[in-house]
Each structure stands twice: as C-alpha cells, then as structure tokens.
Design a protein around this motif. Structure first.
Motif, PDB file in Angstrom:
ATOM      1  N   ILE A 128       0.658  -1.155  -0.109  1.00  0.00           N
ATOM      2  CA  ILE A 128      -0.015   0.173   0.074  1.00  0.00           C
ATOM      3  C   ILE A 128       0.740   1.021   0.097  1.00  0.00           C
ATOM      4  N   THR A 129       0.337   2.293  -0.729  1.00  0.00           N
ATOM      5  CA  THR A 129       1.403   3.453  -0.926  1.00  0.00           C
ATOM      6  C   THR A 129       0.636   4.601  -0.809  1.00  0.00           C
ATOM      7  N   PRO A 130       1.066   5.236   0.520  1.00  0.00           N
ATOM      8  CA  PRO A 130       0.404   6.631   0.849  1.00  0.00           C
ATOM      9  C   PRO A 130       0.714   7.912  -0.203  1.00  0.00           C
ATOM     10  N   VAL A 131      -0.111   8.599  -0.617  1.00  0.00           N
ATOM     11  CA  VAL A 131       0.313   9.891  -1.499  1.00  0.00           C
ATOM     12  C   VAL A 131      -0.135  11.109  -0.583  1.00  0.00           C
ATOM     13  N   VAL A 132       0.710  11.768   0.011  1.00  0.00           N
ATOM     14  CA  VAL A 132       0.311  12.861   0.698  1.00  0.00           C
ATOM     15  C   VAL A 132       0.811  14.068   0.452  1.00  0.00           C
ATOM     16  N   VAL A 133       0.164  15.110   0.828  1.00  0.00           N
ATOM     17  CA  VAL A 133       0.786  16.795   0.536  1.00  0.00           C
ATOM     18  C   VAL A 133       1.133  17.140   1.901  1.00  0.00           C
ATOM     19  N   THR A 134       2.683  17.085   2.181  1.00  0.00           N
ATOM     20  CA  THR A 134       3.063  17.356   3.480  1.00  0.00           C
ATOM     21  C   THR A 134       2.995  18.725   4.061  1.00  0.00           C
ATOM     22  N   ASN A 135       2.921  19.583   3.066  1.00  0.00           N
ATOM     23  CA  ASN A 135       2.469  20.944   3.520  1.00  0.00           C
ATOM     24  C   ASN A 135       1.027  21.506   3.404  1.00  0.00           C
ATOM     25  N   ALA A 136       0.214  20.456   3.645  1.00  0.00           N
ATOM     26  CA  ALA A 136      -1.218  20.597   3.645  1.00  0.00           C
ATOM     27  C   ALA A 136      -1.920  21.719   4.638  1.00  0.00           C
ATOM     28  N   ASN A 137      -1.096  22.173   5.474  1.00  0.00           N
ATOM     29  CA  ASN A 137      -1.372  23.281   6.512  1.00  0.00           C
ATOM     30  C   ASN A 137      -1.459  24.743   5.761  1.00  0.00           C
ATOM     31  N   ASP A 138      -0.601  24.606   4.673  1.00  0.00           N
ATOM     32  CA  ASP A 138      -0.410  26.004   3.810  1.00  0.00           C
ATOM     33  C   ASP A 138      -1.826  26.170   3.003  1.00  0.00           C
ATOM     34  N   TYR A 139      -2.545  25.258   2.926  1.00  0.00           N
ATOM     35  CA  TYR A 139      -3.724  25.086   2.106  1.00  0.00           C
ATOM     36  C   TYR A 139      -4.990  25.086   2.982  1.00  0.00           C
ATOM     37  N   LEU A 140      -6.101  25.429   2.338  1.00  0.00           N
ATOM     38  CA  LEU A 140      -7.363  25.392   3.046  1.00  0.00           C
ATOM     39  C   LEU A 140      -7.858  23.859   3.149  1.00  0.00           C
TER      40      LEU A 140
END
Length: 625
Positions: A590-602
């Motif tokens: 299983i392969t996670p795909v995450v936006v690590t700077n998600a706190n910079d976005y709404l």
C-alpha cells in the motif's frame, strides 16, 4: 526502519558513501564530516532535502545541519559503520592552517560539549543558590552536586586526552593515563605548595595550580604521543607490543610532558588569553560590537571553535569576558525569528519561527539562522546589528563569566562570581540581552522581508476578475499509480494514518510503476528508491511512499528513473518497482500519497473513487482564500 535511520542512510549516500567518510562527529545540531573528497558529495541534493536544514563547508569539515535530533541520527549513522575507526589510517585532510586548527579543536571538544555545558550550567545555578541563600556550601546537597559540576572541569585534561587521542589516531588509554598524571593529587599538591621539583636534575615547572582545568598542554602531549607510539610500534616486535609499547610510551611521554610540553602549553595558553585580554583592554565596547555582531557568521562557517580555547584559558585564569558578549548575539536571532512569526502569513514559516525562537533561548541557533532569518536575509541582518549593540553594552559593563556552558539564558547564573556573589554582572548581561532581543524584533519590522506566503500567493493568483478582485484557483493532482484507493486512516502505519505527515490518500497498486502527479521538481529521492518527494510548480510538497517498511529491502526491486533535482512533467515515470518481491518479503505494498505542506492550504480533497488509473485526477488542493 525509523525516520532517523532513514535520514542517516540518506545523508551517508549523499556525502559519497561510507568509503568517502574519513571521520564524523556531531554537535548540538550538525553532523560534522571530514570527507576524503568533498567533490563526491551531492551538496545540492542535501540542501534540497527536507530533513536537512543546511550544508556548510568550512574549517576542513563538511557540516550537515540536521536539527536538535542530530544525536539520534548520529547514533543511526554510527550503526552503519564505525567511521572513526574504519578509516583510522586515512590520510589527514589537507587544508590551510586555520582550517586544520578549527577541525582539530571542534573534533576534540564536540564529543563532550553537552556534558561540559550541562556541568557549567549546574555550577552557575549552584552559585545562584548560594547567593540567594537557598543552600550553604557545607550542605550535602551542594557538595554532591558541586562535585559533579566542578569535577568535569577539574579533571578536564583526562576527557580531552581521550577525545584528542581519537582525533590524532593514537591509543586513548595511554593518553588518558597522561591526562591523569597531569591532574594527579601529588602533582596538584606540589604545585599548590610551590615545591621545586626536578626530573634527573632537569627542573619541572608546574605553575601555581598545576594542570587542573588546563586545555592546551594535554592536547599537545597527545599529539606528540601519536608520533611516539607509531615509532615504537614499528620497532618493537608484534608479540611484545601489548606490554612494551605502552611502557616505552610512558617512559618517554611522562618526562617530555612535564618538562617541555606542559610548560610550553601553559605559556601558549597564557599568551592566547593575554592577546585577547589586551584587545579587550583597549576597548571592551569595540570587542562587544565585533563579537556580538559577527558571532553568528563565525558559527555559520564553523570558525567559532577557534574561540573555545580562549574562553577555556580565560576561565582557567579566573574569569572570561568573551562569552557574555556572545549571549546578545544568540538571543537576537530569537528576537528576529519572533518578529517573523508575527509578520509572516505562511503557516509553515510561523511554526518554524516560533519553535526557533524557543531553541535560540536555549542556545541552539542553527534552526533559527538556517530555517528562518538567513533565508529571509533582512531578519538575519537585523539580528546581527542588534547583537552588536547588545554586545557593546555587555562589553561596556565589563561582565565576566565564571563557569563554562552553552551560550544561552541558562548561562546567566554563571556570571556570578563564587567569592563575592555579586549579581551585577548577571543583571547587566540580562539587560544587554534584552536590548538585543527587542532591537532585533523592532529592526525586523522596520526592514521587513519578502514573505514566502505572499510570493506563493502571487504565483497562483490569476488576473483580476471583472469586479476587480483576485481569486485563488484550486489545482488537481493526478494519480501516480493504478490500483485501489484506500483511505489514509487505513494505512498500517500510524505516522501516515494519523495525518502527521499530511493529507492525502493511499493506493493499493496493481502495476509497479510510479508516475509524477504534477509538474515540478524531485526534491527528495531516497537511495533505496522506495520514497519520492516532489514539489509541484504550484508549491505543493507531495510525498509518495511505496509500501510499508520497504526501506528494509535496501533498494532490491526498485528502479529509479529520475534523480533528485530533476524537473519532471505530470505523467513522467519516476520509479519502477516489483510488487511481488515486496509481498514476498512480507511487506504491505500500500502506497500513501500525501501533501506534506497541507497546512499551507485550505484543504486537500479526494474524489471518492474506489479504483484509479495512473494519470486520472484524484486529489484537489484548495488554496487559502
């Protein structure tokens, strides 16, 4: 494999592998490598790596700034190979004399810097406790704690002997024996009583206090020992070396140390102290301006180690005026970082600026300098100006330090002399530091800086709408894989499932090919190929981690199609991987795909799919309004 072990493996690969490492030590925030060939290190990839704050090449060292968890990374690094032993016969790194001197000093002091700083702070607080009447110097509490705090400095030559032996590649236990001889009670008592001594008719000069708390004599002695020991190992038969070589080393080094090296080292140390004190005597204010204003520049290039012997010599003579002038320089960086916290619109920078303010209070400025003030330029300039002003004030007040420690607020009690208990030095140092902190805060507001959040906003803001307002547009990532969509909270790894690394989804792939989900740059690529970080042209930082614990495969079954720093287009093939080999090893694919700077976005939104083809839209990133 833990995060720290991944960082260690990655850093080792990017500095050119263990065969390129001659030695490595660490300080409060940095891995300090001596490399056989710095040209083999991938400096740009290290600088671009999210786990590396900065890379500094100075003083004959290749310094990788990691942060406050550097000791954990160092332990993992040493588990990969015994660098300081495996390459013991490597040729000493060449460089100009200043670089070589800085390398020697930092290598000798760095291993026990934490212990020395902790003991110094404890000694300062014990003095404060006596001054305020919280305890007496005859109490058991004071005696026990003071024995720890003062013992390290009393027997400092013993510790220096060990670390110097590691640096000079000689037997550390023979060196420690020399260090113990220098501080043996019989030698110290003879020095204190002013007894005249000689060795076979040759006079021995011990000075008034002997060699307790001394620095230079033992370092010089161990340096000479390294040549003496190598000579005897060449001439003594191997079957006799275990006994005869130590015996001969002692017979040669004991008289040489006490008759020649010790007195010369003492004279040289006194000369260093006198040279600095002479400059300080001409103008304490000017000394404060120079040291307070330029201290962080010295730290950046590793040149600050050259001042450690001066501080130690000054302390050996009773008091040091250098260290108090450095405290405003350190806290000024924190003041500038705090201003950045209030001024920036970037959520990520706010968090970094606030945490950096706290670390600077405790004397750790690398995260502050490399992560906040220096990249923004003007806050760094503001802090240097404020440090110069605060240093000038402390110099003008002629504040002295009486106990070694890291330059931090915890150092303040060390500015109280043990004999008079006069607290004026502590108060004046605190005032000078407060001046630097507040002035750095104000100057940062006055000079201002280019806020990365505003630059990012401008980059994604389209032309004005007919109403004259500007609107930020959301953008979409395409799937890097073909397979089944799995919610992130179902990933069998708490770091991903908790959302600690960012928002996104996971894919259970059915095809072993990973593609770029957006146009951008490969900013992280693990040597094993199991994880890739991509920063999109819009600024989204995307981490794709193929499988769980797949780093343990050490690259088996992974084929990298790109390298770190490559510019890629959406849909470019990044990694080929063998799904069956991963499963055969008993590991989830299983392969996670995450936006690590998600706190910079709404928000980061999925599209409620259950299955996905590579190249299909599958994550929408919504900017802040």
């Amino acid at each position: 494999m833990s995060k720290n072990s991944e960082i260690a493996a990655k850093v080792l690969d990017l500095v050119g592998g263990k065969e390129n490492v001659q030695s490595v030590v660490h300080c409060a925030t940095r891995l300090r490598f001596v490399l056989n060939d710095e040209g083999k290190a991938d400096t740009e990839s290290l600088k671009a790596d999210s786990d590396v704050i900065q890379v500094v090449q100075s003083g004959g060292q290749y310094q990788v700034v990691i942060g406050s968890h550097v000791s954990d990374v160092y332990q993992e690094l040493m588990g990969l190979a015994n660098f300081n032993g495996e390459n013991a016969n490597a040729e000493a790194k060449k460089g100009n004399p200043l670089n070589q001197l800085v390398d020697v000093i930092s290598s000798i002091f760095t291993p026990f810097l934490g212990a020395m700083a902790g003991a110094g702070v404890l000694k300062g607080f014990l003095t404060l406790a006596l001054t305020l009447g919280w305890t007496t110097d005859t109490s058991g509490l004071y005696t026990v704690l003071f024995s720890v705090a003062d013992g390290l400095f009393t027997y400092l030559p013993v510790i220096l002997a060990f670390t110097a032996a590691q640096k000079f590649k000689t037997n550390p236990y023979l060196a420690v024996a020399l260090g113990m001889a220098l501080v043996h009670p019989s030698i110290t008592a003879a020095a204190g009583a002013g007894l005249e001594m000689n060795f076979l008719g040759i006079p021995i000069i011990l000075g008034a206090t002997g060699y307790t708390s001394s620095v230079i004599p033992i370092i010089l002695a161990v340096y000479v020992q390294s040549f003496v020991e190598r000579f005897f190992k060449k001439v003594v038969p191997s079957f006799l070396q275990i006994i005869v070589v130590p015996l001969l080393v002692f017979l040669v080094m004991a008289p040489v140390t006490f008759i020649a090296i010790g007195p010369l080292g003492t004279i040289f140390g006194n000369w260093l102290g006198s040279a600095y004190n002479g400059i300080y005597g001409i103008s304490p204010i000017l000394a404060g301006i120079v040291m307070g204003g330029l201290w962080q520049v010295f730290v950046m290039f590793g040149m600050h180690w050259g001042f450690v012997p001066i501080m130690m010599v000054n302390l050996g003579q009773g008091a040091d005026s250098l260290m108090p002038m450095l405290l405003p320089a350190v806290l000024a960086q924190g003041g500038a970082a705090l201003a950045v916290f209030f001024m920036t619109k970037s959520v990520k920078l706010k968090g970094l600026a606030l945490s950096s303010t706290v670390t600077s209070i405790f004397g750790i400025t690398e995260p502050t300098v490399y992560g906040v003030t220096l990249p923004l330029k003007k806050p760094f300039i503001a802090a240097c100006i404020a440090g110069a002003v605060g240093g000038a004030f402390v110099g003008f007040q002629q504040v002295s330090n009486y106990s070694f420690g890291l330059v931090s607020l915890l150092s303040l009690p060390g500015f109280i002399p043990q004999d008079t208990k006069d607290m004026s030095g502590l108060v004046m140092a605190a005032v000078g530091t407060a001046i630097a902190f507040v002035l750095a805060f104000i100057l940062t507001y006055v000079l201002r800086f280019d806020d990365p959040a505003e630059a990012s906003e401008a980059a994604v803001t389209p032309a004005a709408t007919p109403t004259g307002t500007k609107k930020l547009e959301r953008f979409v990532l395409t799937s890097p894989l073909e397979g089944k969509i799995v919610p992130l909270n179902d990933v069998p790894d708490p770091v991903f499932s908790s959302g600690a690394l960012g928002k996104g989804v996971a894919v259970e792939p059915i095809v072993g090919e990973l593609y770029a989900p957006a146009d951008g740059e490969i900013t992280t690529l693990f040597p094993t190929g199991h994880a890739v970080g991509l920063t999109s042209t819009e600024g989204a930082e995307i981490l794709m981690h193929i499988g769980m614990d797949t780093v343990s495969l050490e690259g088996e079954g992974f084929e990298k199609m790109v390298k770190q720093g490559d510019k890629v287009k959406k849909g470019d093939l990044l990694i080929r991987f063998d799904i069956e080999k991963i499963k055969a090893a008993g590991l989830p694919v299983i392969t996670p795909v995450v936006v690590t700077n998600a706190n910079d976005y709404l928000d980061v939104l999925d599209m409620n799919q259950t299955e996905i083809l590579s190249g299909e839209e599958f994550l929408t990133i919504v900017p802040n309004e």
